[in-house]
Design a protein around this motif. Structure first.
Motif, PDB file in Angstrom:
ATOM      1  N   ARG A  26     -80.830  49.327  25.190  1.00 24.22           N
ATOM      2  CA  ARG A  26     -80.952  50.466  24.816  1.00 24.22           C
ATOM      3  C   ARG A  26     -82.298  51.491  24.961  1.00 24.22           C
ATOM      4  N   SER A  81     -76.429  58.871  26.490  1.00 24.65           N
ATOM      5  CA  SER A  81     -77.232  57.712  25.795  1.00 24.65           C
ATOM      6  C   SER A  81     -76.221  56.623  25.332  1.00 24.65           C
ATOM      7  N   TYR A  93     -84.665  54.030  23.463  1.00 22.00           N
ATOM      8  CA  TYR A  93     -84.877  54.634  22.521  1.00 22.00           C
ATOM      9  C   TYR A  93     -85.353  56.114  22.347  1.00 22.00           C
ATOM     10  N   SER A  94     -85.009  56.779  21.237  1.00 26.91           N
ATOM     11  CA  SER A  94     -84.939  58.421  21.129  1.00 26.91           C
ATOM     12  C   SER A  94     -86.371  58.879  21.882  1.00 26.91           C
ATOM     13  N   SER A  95     -87.389  58.410  21.262  1.00 26.20           N
ATOM     14  CA  SER A  95     -88.696  58.882  21.960  1.00 26.20           C
ATOM     15  C   SER A  95     -89.018  58.365  23.579  1.00 26.20           C
ATOM     16  N   SER A 147     -93.154  57.216  26.034  1.00 32.77           N
ATOM     17  CA  SER A 147     -93.383  58.273  25.410  1.00 32.77           C
ATOM     18  C   SER A 147     -93.686  59.398  26.307  1.00 32.77           C
ATOM     19  N   ARG A 193     -87.265  63.279  27.877  1.00 36.15           N
ATOM     20  CA  ARG A 193     -87.170  62.347  26.689  1.00 36.15           C
ATOM     21  C   ARG A 193     -85.752  62.102  26.190  1.00 36.15           C
ATOM     22  N   TRP A 194     -85.780  60.796  26.027  1.00 36.90           N
ATOM     23  CA  TRP A 194     -84.407  60.188  25.689  1.00 36.90           C
ATOM     24  C   TRP A 194     -83.438  61.026  24.850  1.00 36.90           C
ATOM     25  N   ASN A 195     -84.063  61.626  23.852  1.00 45.61           N
ATOM     26  CA  ASN A 195     -83.432  62.425  22.893  1.00 45.61           C
ATOM     27  C   ASN A 195     -83.160  63.969  23.341  1.00 45.61           C
ATOM     28  N   GLY A 196     -83.617  64.177  24.471  1.00 40.56           N
ATOM     29  CA  GLY A 196     -83.056  65.447  25.007  1.00 40.56           C
ATOM     30  C   GLY A 196     -83.978  66.594  24.649  1.00 40.56           C
ATOM     31  N   SER A 197     -85.039  66.314  23.768  1.00 45.33           N
ATOM     32  CA  SER A 197     -86.151  67.573  23.134  1.00 45.33           C
ATOM     33  C   SER A 197     -87.029  67.705  24.427  1.00 45.33           C
TER      34      SER A 197
END
Length: 123
Positions: free
Chosen positions: A27, A72, A29-31, A99, A52-56
């Protein structure tokens, strides 16, 4: 962390498109940040795109032609490459770091690397 990478589209002529995919062994992680680099013969490994994995956050060296995305649910990173040129020929690597990075995106800032996959664009 390991990666399994593949190319959709095979050998392509100039002007064509390819999609690269890279699946992580665990997995993400989002950051966390995943990205693509490439290295042509005799040249330095260079940045292509990252997100960034959360798409931000997303960054691309050529946002018109290269689009980075991820699924994801599959731990998979993609690179859609359009309007390919012969000088896009290189070994493409996926990579990861913990990060987002605010400085210059050189290969030295990445912590994990895939084995690389060859992309060849004929003229």
């Amino acid at each position: 962390l390991r990666f399994s990478c593949s190319v959709w589209g095979g050998l392509v002529q100039a002007g064509g498109s390819l999609r690269l995919s890279c699946t992580a062994s665990r997995r993400i992680y989002s950051s966390n940040v995943m990205g693509w680099f490439r290295q042509a013969p005799g040249k330095e490994r260079e940045f292509v795109a990252a997100m960034r994995w959360n798409g931000s956050r997303k960054l691309s060296a050529d946002p018109v032609r290269f689009t980075i995305s991820r699924d994801s649910t599959k731990n998979t990173l993609y690179l859609q490459m359009n309007s390919l040129k012969p000088n896009d020929t290189a070994v493409y690597y996926c990579a990861a770091r913990s990060s987002w990075y605010a400085g210059a995106w050189t290969h030295s800032i990445m912590d994990y690397w895939g084995k690389g996959t060859q992309v060849t664009v004929s003229s």
